[in-house]
Design a protein around this motif. Structure first.
Motif, PDB file in Angstrom:
ATOM      1  N   MET A  67      58.427  88.344  13.441  1.00  0.00           N
ATOM      2  CA  MET A  67      57.375  88.655  12.467  1.00  0.00           C
ATOM      3  C   MET A  67      57.906  89.651  11.441  1.00  0.00           C
ATOM      4  SD  MET A  67      54.453  87.036  13.330  1.00  0.00           S
ATOM      5  CE  MET A  67      53.067  88.086  12.935  1.00  0.00           C
ATOM      6  N   LEU A  68      58.804  89.189  10.590  1.00  0.00           N
ATOM      7  CA  LEU A  68      59.443  90.019   9.582  1.00  0.00           C
ATOM      8  C   LEU A  68      59.040  89.559   8.187  1.00  0.00           C
ATOM      9  CD1 LEU A  68      63.068  90.132  11.059  1.00  0.00           C
ATOM     10  CD2 LEU A  68      61.382  91.989  11.069  1.00  0.00           C
ATOM     11  N   PRO A  69      59.124  90.448   7.185  1.00  0.00           N
ATOM     12  CA  PRO A  69      58.856  90.027   5.802  1.00  0.00           C
ATOM     13  C   PRO A  69      59.801  88.906   5.373  1.00  0.00           C
ATOM     14  CG  PRO A  69      58.849  92.416   5.964  1.00  0.00           C
ATOM     15  CD  PRO A  69      59.335  91.905   7.285  1.00  0.00           C
ATOM     16  N   VAL A  70      59.262  87.978   4.590  1.00  0.00           N
ATOM     17  CA  VAL A  70      59.995  86.792   4.146  1.00  0.00           C
ATOM     18  C   VAL A  70      60.160  86.845   2.634  1.00  0.00           C
ATOM     19  CG1 VAL A  70      59.998  84.262   4.070  1.00  0.00           C
ATOM     20  CG2 VAL A  70      59.044  85.450   6.056  1.00  0.00           C
ATOM     21  N   THR A  71      61.340  86.459   2.159  1.00  0.00           N
ATOM     22  CA  THR A  71      61.554  86.251   0.734  1.00  0.00           C
ATOM     23  C   THR A  71      61.844  84.777   0.492  1.00  0.00           C
ATOM     24  OG1 THR A  71      63.921  86.753   0.908  1.00  0.00           O
ATOM     25  CG2 THR A  71      62.433  88.581   0.371  1.00  0.00           C
ATOM     26  N   VAL A  72      61.403  84.272  -0.670  1.00  0.00           N
ATOM     27  CA  VAL A  72      61.612  82.872  -1.021  1.00  0.00           C
ATOM     28  C   VAL A  72      62.252  82.808  -2.398  1.00  0.00           C
ATOM     29  CG1 VAL A  72      60.586  80.592  -1.247  1.00  0.00           C
ATOM     30  CG2 VAL A  72      59.514  82.286   0.262  1.00  0.00           C
ATOM     31  N   GLU A  73      63.433  82.217  -2.459  1.00  0.00           N
ATOM     32  CA  GLU A  73      64.125  82.005  -3.726  1.00  0.00           C
ATOM     33  C   GLU A  73      64.181  80.511  -4.013  1.00  0.00           C
ATOM     34  OE1 GLU A  73      67.941  83.794  -3.282  1.00  0.00           O
ATOM     35  OE2 GLU A  73      67.179  85.847  -3.408  1.00  0.00           O
ATOM     36  N   THR A  74      64.057  80.132  -5.281  1.00  0.00           N
ATOM     37  CA  THR A  74      64.103  78.719  -5.651  1.00  0.00           C
ATOM     38  C   THR A  74      65.174  78.493  -6.710  1.00  0.00           C
ATOM     39  OG1 THR A  74      62.518  78.779  -7.490  1.00  0.00           O
ATOM     40  CG2 THR A  74      61.617  78.574  -5.247  1.00  0.00           C
ATOM     41  N   ALA A  75      65.602  77.241  -6.816  1.00  0.00           N
ATOM     42  CA  ALA A  75      66.595  76.863  -7.818  1.00  0.00           C
ATOM     43  C   ALA A  75      66.289  75.448  -8.295  1.00  0.00           C
ATOM     44  CB  ALA A  75      68.003  76.931  -7.245  1.00  0.00           C
ATOM     45  N   LEU A  76      66.380  75.233  -9.594  1.00  0.00           N
ATOM     46  CA  LEU A  76      66.224  73.899 -10.167  1.00  0.00           C
ATOM     47  C   LEU A  76      67.549  73.163 -10.026  1.00  0.00           C
ATOM     48  CD1 LEU A  76      64.333  71.984 -11.742  1.00  0.00           C
ATOM     49  CD2 LEU A  76      65.279  72.955 -13.848  1.00  0.00           C
ATOM     50  N   VAL A  77      67.535  72.037  -9.321  1.00  0.00           N
ATOM     51  CA  VAL A  77      68.755  71.286  -9.041  1.00  0.00           C
ATOM     52  C   VAL A  77      68.995  70.216 -10.088  1.00  0.00           C
ATOM     53  CG1 VAL A  77      69.928  69.820  -7.347  1.00  0.00           C
ATOM     54  CG2 VAL A  77      68.525  71.748  -6.572  1.00  0.00           C
ATOM     55  N   ARG A  78      67.940  69.510 -10.473  1.00  0.00           N
ATOM     56  CA  ARG A  78      68.055  68.454 -11.481  1.00  0.00           C
ATOM     57  C   ARG A  78      66.750  68.368 -12.252  1.00  0.00           C
ATOM     58  NH1 ARG A  78      66.948  63.113 -12.736  1.00  0.00           N
ATOM     59  NH2 ARG A  78      68.669  61.990 -13.763  1.00  0.00           N
ATOM     60  N   ASP A  79      66.856  68.153 -13.548  1.00  0.00           N
ATOM     61  CA  ASP A  79      65.665  68.031 -14.378  1.00  0.00           C
ATOM     62  C   ASP A  79      65.853  66.858 -15.336  1.00  0.00           C
ATOM     63  OD1 ASP A  79      63.151  68.619 -15.222  1.00  0.00           O
ATOM     64  OD2 ASP A  79      63.720  70.286 -16.527  1.00  0.00           O
ATOM     65  N   GLY A  80      65.497  65.659 -14.857  1.00  0.00           N
ATOM     66  CA  GLY A  80      65.627  64.468 -15.674  1.00  0.00           C
ATOM     67  C   GLY A  80      64.312  64.074 -16.329  1.00  0.00           C
ATOM     68  N   ARG A  81      64.320  62.950 -16.997  1.00  0.00           N
ATOM     69  CA  ARG A  81      63.120  62.483 -17.695  1.00  0.00           C
ATOM     70  C   ARG A  81      62.016  62.094 -16.725  1.00  0.00           C
ATOM     71  NH1 ARG A  81      61.347  57.492 -19.616  1.00  0.00           N
ATOM     72  NH2 ARG A  81      63.236  56.477 -18.817  1.00  0.00           N
ATOM     73  N   ARG A  82      62.387  61.517 -15.593  1.00  0.00           N
ATOM     74  CA  ARG A  82      61.378  61.060 -14.637  1.00  0.00           C
ATOM     75  C   ARG A  82      61.493  61.716 -13.265  1.00  0.00           C
ATOM     76  NH1 ARG A  82      60.589  54.689 -14.532  1.00  0.00           N
ATOM     77  NH2 ARG A  82      62.800  54.676 -13.955  1.00  0.00           N
ATOM     78  N   ILE A  83      62.566  62.433 -13.011  1.00  0.00           N
ATOM     79  CA  ILE A  83      62.790  63.039 -11.699  1.00  0.00           C
ATOM     80  C   ILE A  83      63.197  64.490 -11.873  1.00  0.00           C
ATOM     81  CG2 ILE A  83      64.136  62.976  -9.561  1.00  0.00           C
ATOM     82  CD1 ILE A  83      64.594  60.021 -10.003  1.00  0.00           C
ATOM     83  N   ASP A  87      65.053  73.300  -5.091  1.00  0.00           N
ATOM     84  CA  ASP A  87      65.274  73.775  -3.727  1.00  0.00           C
ATOM     85  C   ASP A  87      64.662  75.159  -3.539  1.00  0.00           C
ATOM     86  OD1 ASP A  87      66.701  71.494  -3.223  1.00  0.00           O
ATOM     87  OD2 ASP A  87      68.677  72.463  -3.223  1.00  0.00           O
ATOM     88  N   ALA A  88      64.384  75.484  -2.281  1.00  0.00           N
ATOM     89  CA  ALA A  88      63.896  76.814  -1.922  1.00  0.00           C
ATOM     90  C   ALA A  88      64.651  77.294  -0.690  1.00  0.00           C
ATOM     91  CB  ALA A  88      62.394  76.795  -1.646  1.00  0.00           C
ATOM     92  N   THR A  89      64.941  78.589  -0.649  1.00  0.00           N
ATOM     93  CA  THR A  89      65.583  79.210   0.503  1.00  0.00           C
ATOM     94  C   THR A  89      64.695  80.330   1.009  1.00  0.00           C
ATOM     95  OG1 THR A  89      67.784  78.734  -0.406  1.00  0.00           O
ATOM     96  CG2 THR A  89      67.649  80.366   1.361  1.00  0.00           C
ATOM     97  N   LEU A  90      64.434  80.347   2.311  1.00  0.00           N
ATOM     98  CA  LEU A  90      63.572  81.359   2.933  1.00  0.00           C
ATOM     99  C   LEU A  90      64.429  82.262   3.802  1.00  0.00           C
ATOM    100  CD1 LEU A  90      61.913  78.288   3.339  1.00  0.00           C
ATOM    101  CD2 LEU A  90      60.108  80.000   3.376  1.00  0.00           C
ATOM    102  N   SER A  91      64.270  83.583   3.615  1.00  0.00           N
ATOM    103  CA  SER A  91      65.116  84.546   4.319  1.00  0.00           C
ATOM    104  C   SER A  91      64.291  85.729   4.815  1.00  0.00           C
ATOM    105  CB  SER A  91      66.220  85.072   3.387  1.00  0.00           C
ATOM    106  OG  SER A  91      66.964  84.022   2.810  1.00  0.00           O
ATOM    107  N   THR A  92      64.833  86.399   5.831  1.00  0.00           N
ATOM    108  CA  THR A  92      64.356  87.714   6.269  1.00  0.00           C
ATOM    109  C   THR A  92      65.558  88.649   6.265  1.00  0.00           C
ATOM    110  OG1 THR A  92      64.783  87.448   8.637  1.00  0.00           O
ATOM    111  CG2 THR A  92      62.698  86.563   7.791  1.00  0.00           C
ATOM    112  N   GLU A  93      65.355  89.872   6.706  1.00  0.00           N
ATOM    113  CA  GLU A  93      66.472  90.812   6.774  1.00  0.00           C
ATOM    114  C   GLU A  93      67.544  90.348   7.749  1.00  0.00           C
ATOM    115  OE1 GLU A  93      64.715  93.908  10.148  1.00  0.00           O
ATOM    116  OE2 GLU A  93      64.522  94.394   8.013  1.00  0.00           O
TER     117      GLU A  93
END
Length: 259
Positions: A67-83, A87-93
């Protein structure tokens, strides 16, 4: 949804869990379903766009987390016309505890002509009364079990969120579906003597977002060999089927450790 205490409070970029964020397996363990919800929330807040639909969310559950604090980081992997892929990464200490990947597809007019196969609506009406509380762990969400645990045949249940996920934010339809999808594992992998598989991931696919606050889950398949299992469920809202969820799981005999 109730206005009672949220599962997490946001403080200086971290998401601090409330006591009822614990899971059923240990009083000091975060419930795995909440990691999928947190990933969906972050991906939606940072990468959603009108006309783009969250069609797929895969959540990898690397390890059980205290039961620790969680951080969430995201990254745009691809940004096309239709797709669009993010991604997201979840971490604690203690390090990374999970990750997620979302696929957003551009909405358009459906093609003409009937499909050769369409998943039918199930024959379970949405609940109209409070859920009955059984013995053991009391889930911090409303749960209507339509089949008994361990009974032969497909497991079925309706569920509804009772708490906000973070602070007083309303739970969005996408986050609601991500939270419910984790229930695919106990419904599809349960044995007659209990749950002997622990899921390593789940992949939620959605043709549309849920339109009601109650979600139905129906186990529609299970296979296992040499201690490895796969199961899938169909998700419903009050209007009909909305998507599917597939899980992979590893044998977890009583007394064996976590992921």
């Amino acid at each position: 949804m109730s206005s009672t205490t949220a599962f997490f409070t946001q403080k200086q970029g971290e998401l601090v869990p409330s006591p009822h964020a614990r899971g059923p397996w240990s009083p000091d363990m975060l419930h795995g379903r909440l990691l999928g919800g947190l990933a969906a929330r972050a991906l939606e807040q940072r990468h959603a766009e009108p006309g783009l639909h969250f069609a797929r969310l895969t959540v990898d559950l690397f390890r059980n987390s205290p039961m620790l604090p969680v951080t969430v980081e995201t990254a745009l992997v691809r940004d096309g016309r239709r797709i669009r892929v993010a991604d997201a990464t979840l971490s604690t200490e203690q390090g990374v505890i999970g990750r997620a990947s979302a696929v957003l597809l551009r909405q358009s007019e459906p093609p003409d002509g009937p499909q050769t196969l369409v998943t039918p609506a199930w024959d379970e009406p949405a609940p109209d009364g409070p859920p009955a509380e059984g013995p053991g762990w009391k889930p911090p969400f409303d749960l209507w079990r339509l089949t008994e645990w361990g009974a032969p045949g497909p497991g079925r249940a309706w569920m509804r969120e009772r708490h906000p996920l973070v602070d007083e934010e309303a739970v969005t339809p996408f986050v609601r579906a991500a939270l419910a999808a984790d229930f695919a594992s106990p419904l599809s992998n349960a044995g007659t003597d209990g749950l002997r598989f622990i899921n390593a991931d789940y992949t939620l696919t959605l043709a549309r977002l849920p339109e009601s606050d109650v979600l139905g889950i129906e186990a529609t398949g299970h296979l296992n060999a040499a201690g490895v299992a796969t199961g899938h469920v169909t998700l419903h809202d009050a209007a009909g089927p909305i998507g599917f969820c597939v899980v992979t799981a590893v044998a977890n005999p009583a007394g064996l450790g976590g992921r």
